[in-house]
Design a protein around this motif. Sequence first.
Motif, PDB file in Angstrom:
ATOM      1  N   ASP A   1       0.859  -1.188   0.000  1.00 12.07           N
ATOM      2  CA  ASP A   1       0.000   0.000   0.000  1.00 12.07           C
ATOM      3  C   ASP A   1       0.896   1.239   0.000  1.00 12.07           C
ATOM      4  O   ASP A   1       1.428   1.642   1.034  1.00 12.07           O
ATOM      5  CB  ASP A   1      -0.915  -0.019   1.224  1.00 12.07           C
ATOM      6  CG  ASP A   1      -1.879   1.159   1.250  1.00 12.07           C
ATOM      7  OD1 ASP A   1      -1.962   1.888   0.237  1.00 12.07           O
ATOM      8  OD2 ASP A   1      -2.545   1.358   2.291  1.00 12.07           O
ATOM      9  N   PHE A   2       1.083   1.827  -1.185  1.00 15.49           N
ATOM     10  CA  PHE A   2       1.903   3.026  -1.320  1.00 15.49           C
ATOM     11  C   PHE A   2       1.063   4.258  -1.009  1.00 15.49           C
ATOM     12  O   PHE A   2       0.037   4.495  -1.661  1.00 15.49           O
ATOM     13  CB  PHE A   2       2.472   3.132  -2.727  1.00 15.49           C
ATOM     14  CG  PHE A   2       3.460   2.050  -3.069  1.00 15.49           C
ATOM     15  CD1 PHE A   2       4.802   2.188  -2.766  1.00 15.49           C
ATOM     16  CD2 PHE A   2       3.043   0.881  -3.706  1.00 15.49           C
ATOM     17  CE1 PHE A   2       5.719   1.197  -3.088  1.00 15.49           C
ATOM     18  CE2 PHE A   2       3.950  -0.110  -4.030  1.00 15.49           C
ATOM     19  CZ  PHE A   2       5.290   0.040  -3.716  1.00 15.49           C
ATOM     20  N   GLN A   3       1.493   5.033  -0.048  1.00 11.29           N
ATOM     21  CA  GLN A   3       0.800   6.265   0.322  1.00 11.29           C
ATOM     22  C   GLN A   3       1.796   7.417   0.202  1.00 11.29           C
ATOM     23  O   GLN A   3       2.329   7.921   1.190  1.00 11.29           O
ATOM     24  CB  GLN A   3       0.243   6.150   1.747  1.00 11.29           C
ATOM     25  CG  GLN A   3      -0.762   5.016   1.909  1.00 11.29           C
ATOM     26  CD  GLN A   3      -1.279   4.872   3.336  1.00 11.29           C
ATOM     27  OE1 GLN A   3      -0.931   5.650   4.234  1.00 11.29           O
ATOM     28  NE2 GLN A   3      -2.120   3.875   3.561  1.00 11.29           N
ATOM     29  N   TYR A   4       2.051   7.803  -1.043  1.00  6.98           N
ATOM     30  CA  TYR A   4       3.073   8.805  -1.326  1.00  6.98           C
ATOM     31  C   TYR A   4       2.449  10.170  -1.618  1.00  6.98           C
ATOM     32  O   TYR A   4       1.382  10.263  -2.250  1.00  6.98           O
ATOM     33  CB  TYR A   4       3.905   8.389  -2.541  1.00  6.98           C
ATOM     34  CG  TYR A   4       4.896   7.277  -2.284  1.00  6.98           C
ATOM     35  CD1 TYR A   4       5.297   6.916  -1.010  1.00  6.98           C
ATOM     36  CD2 TYR A   4       5.454   6.573  -3.355  1.00  6.98           C
ATOM     37  CE1 TYR A   4       6.217   5.906  -0.795  1.00  6.98           C
ATOM     38  CE2 TYR A   4       6.378   5.555  -3.152  1.00  6.98           C
ATOM     39  CZ  TYR A   4       6.752   5.233  -1.867  1.00  6.98           C
ATOM     40  OH  TYR A   4       7.662   4.223  -1.655  1.00  6.98           O
ATOM     41  N   CYS A  40       3.671  10.261   3.608  1.00 11.27           N
ATOM     42  CA  CYS A  40       4.616   9.665   2.656  1.00 11.27           C
ATOM     43  C   CYS A  40       5.190   8.395   3.265  1.00 11.27           C
ATOM     44  O   CYS A  40       6.180   8.427   3.996  1.00 11.27           O
ATOM     45  CB  CYS A  40       5.729  10.649   2.301  1.00 11.27           C
ATOM     46  SG  CYS A  40       6.560  10.219   0.758  1.00 11.27           S
ATOM     47  N   ARG A  41       4.552   7.282   2.941  1.00 14.18           N
ATOM     48  CA  ARG A  41       4.894   6.022   3.591  1.00 14.18           C
ATOM     49  C   ARG A  41       4.339   4.871   2.771  1.00 14.18           C
ATOM     50  O   ARG A  41       3.627   5.071   1.786  1.00 14.18           O
ATOM     51  CB  ARG A  41       4.284   5.979   4.997  1.00 14.18           C
ATOM     52  CG  ARG A  41       2.745   6.014   4.952  1.00 14.18           C
ATOM     53  CD  ARG A  41       2.131   6.188   6.308  1.00 14.18           C
ATOM     54  NE  ARG A  41       0.659   6.222   6.194  1.00 14.18           N
ATOM     55  CZ  ARG A  41      -0.166   6.492   7.199  1.00 14.18           C
ATOM     56  NH1 ARG A  41       0.345   6.766   8.399  1.00 14.18           N
ATOM     57  NH2 ARG A  41      -1.472   6.492   7.024  1.00 14.18           N
ATOM     58  N   VAL A  42       4.655   3.664   3.197  1.00 11.11           N
ATOM     59  CA  VAL A  42       3.986   2.469   2.684  1.00 11.11           C
ATOM     60  C   VAL A  42       3.487   1.677   3.885  1.00 11.11           C
ATOM     61  O   VAL A  42       4.001   1.802   5.000  1.00 11.11           O
ATOM     62  CB  VAL A  42       4.918   1.577   1.828  1.00 11.11           C
ATOM     63  CG1 VAL A  42       5.428   2.338   0.620  1.00 11.11           C
ATOM     64  CG2 VAL A  42       6.062   1.019   2.655  1.00 11.11           C
ATOM     65  N   VAL A  43       2.470   0.877   3.638  1.00  9.16           N
ATOM     66  CA  VAL A  43       1.997  -0.062   4.644  1.00  9.16           C
ATOM     67  C   VAL A  43       2.472  -1.441   4.208  1.00  9.16           C
ATOM     68  O   VAL A  43       2.117  -1.920   3.132  1.00  9.16           O
ATOM     69  CB  VAL A  43       0.468  -0.025   4.795  1.00  9.16           C
ATOM     70  CG1 VAL A  43       0.015  -1.048   5.836  1.00  9.16           C
ATOM     71  CG2 VAL A  43       0.006   1.373   5.177  1.00  9.16           C
ATOM     72  N   CYS A  97       5.490   2.357   7.331  1.00  8.44           N
ATOM     73  CA  CYS A  97       6.934   2.566   7.181  1.00  8.44           C
ATOM     74  C   CYS A  97       7.186   3.860   6.412  1.00  8.44           C
ATOM     75  O   CYS A  97       6.908   3.934   5.210  1.00  8.44           O
ATOM     76  CB  CYS A  97       7.565   1.385   6.445  1.00  8.44           C
ATOM     77  SG  CYS A  97       7.257  -0.225   7.229  1.00  8.44           S
ATOM     78  N   PRO A  98       7.717   4.895   7.061  1.00  7.66           N
ATOM     79  CA  PRO A  98       7.946   6.176   6.383  1.00  7.66           C
ATOM     80  C   PRO A  98       9.105   6.100   5.389  1.00  7.66           C
ATOM     81  O   PRO A  98      10.103   5.418   5.618  1.00  7.66           O
ATOM     82  CB  PRO A  98       8.262   7.131   7.529  1.00  7.66           C
ATOM     83  CG  PRO A  98       8.797   6.251   8.615  1.00  7.66           C
ATOM     84  CD  PRO A  98       8.076   4.949   8.495  1.00  7.66           C
ATOM     85  N   LEU A 122      12.771  -1.388   4.893  1.00 10.42           N
ATOM     86  CA  LEU A 122      12.067  -1.947   3.747  1.00 10.42           C
ATOM     87  C   LEU A 122      12.528  -1.150   2.534  1.00 10.42           C
ATOM     88  O   LEU A 122      12.353   0.071   2.491  1.00 10.42           O
ATOM     89  CB  LEU A 122      10.551  -1.819   3.899  1.00 10.42           C
ATOM     90  CG  LEU A 122       9.761  -2.063   2.614  1.00 10.42           C
ATOM     91  CD1 LEU A 122       9.828  -3.533   2.214  1.00 10.42           C
ATOM     92  CD2 LEU A 122       8.319  -1.604   2.755  1.00 10.42           C
ATOM     93  N   VAL A 123      13.140  -1.828   1.574  1.00  9.96           N
ATOM     94  CA  VAL A 123      13.598  -1.153   0.365  1.00  9.96           C
ATOM     95  C   VAL A 123      12.792  -1.696  -0.817  1.00  9.96           C
ATOM     96  O   VAL A 123      12.789  -2.899  -1.077  1.00  9.96           O
ATOM     97  CB  VAL A 123      15.099  -1.353   0.122  1.00  9.96           C
ATOM     98  CG1 VAL A 123      15.522  -0.633  -1.160  1.00  9.96           C
ATOM     99  CG2 VAL A 123      15.908  -0.828   1.302  1.00  9.96           C
ATOM    100  N   VAL A 124      12.104  -0.796  -1.490  1.00 11.88           N
ATOM    101  CA  VAL A 124      11.364  -1.142  -2.693  1.00 11.88           C
ATOM    102  C   VAL A 124      12.222  -0.778  -3.894  1.00 11.88           C
ATOM    103  O   VAL A 124      12.610   0.391  -4.057  1.00 11.88           O
ATOM    104  CB  VAL A 124      10.015  -0.407  -2.759  1.00 11.88           C
ATOM    105  CG1 VAL A 124       9.274  -0.739  -4.058  1.00 11.88           C
ATOM    106  CG2 VAL A 124       9.145  -0.761  -1.550  1.00 11.88           C
TER     107      VAL A 124
END
Length: 219
Positions: free
Chosen positions: A33-36, A57-60, A66-67, A108-110
């Motif tokens: 879940d990208f919340q950018y 600005c984070r992901v779930v 995770c910011p 966490l690295v995307v």
Amino acid sequence: MPAPVVTPQRTQQSPIKLHTLKSYYAPELKPIDFQYTKVSGVLEGEEFVLERVGPGCRVVFDGMECPLRKLHYHAPGEHRIDGVTADLELHLVHEIPAYPDEYPSAYLVVAVMLTPAVTKAAPQQALGPWLRGHFDARSGGARQTYEVDPSIYLPTERAYFRYEGSLTTGDADEVVSWVVLRSPQNIEGPGPLKLDPESARIVQPLMRRYVLRSFALIA
């Protein structure tokens, strides 16, 4: 006489080769879940370091918020997907607040494979100068700051590979949960990008790890 201290061999290094047919489909892997939102920051070499990180600005990931902390680039890419190395690879580096008490990884690295589009005739540029032309500059302060919406780097199709590994710079500490998006994304740049193979870490052995994937194969 005291027993010698034995340093265990590192077994979870990154980057690695990712083979679709040698990975394991894990239906329990949920979409990230990208919340950018648009962020501002400074360029430090090949890294875009965020000035301030708001709650937007984070992901779930695995139920954890995770910011996003920084964007790190490699040209050429580091991970190899089914034998293909991207011209440009972006690492979206997120902090895992539950580390170390409740989660074994600190980051966490995307990873996203990028294809820079050549929109105008221009000399080839090394990655650092290329990035300065790629970002939107804004005035203010003693250091040049830039703005970017990280969502521009995300492909529409977000199936991914998942494995445990390390940072690919510095001491390469084994504290990273990796999510590598399968599909590349086209982006615009100020001109042709000059690749520097020495700036990308070579692929590392998989050792005894398993690579999971969030997508099933179509028969």
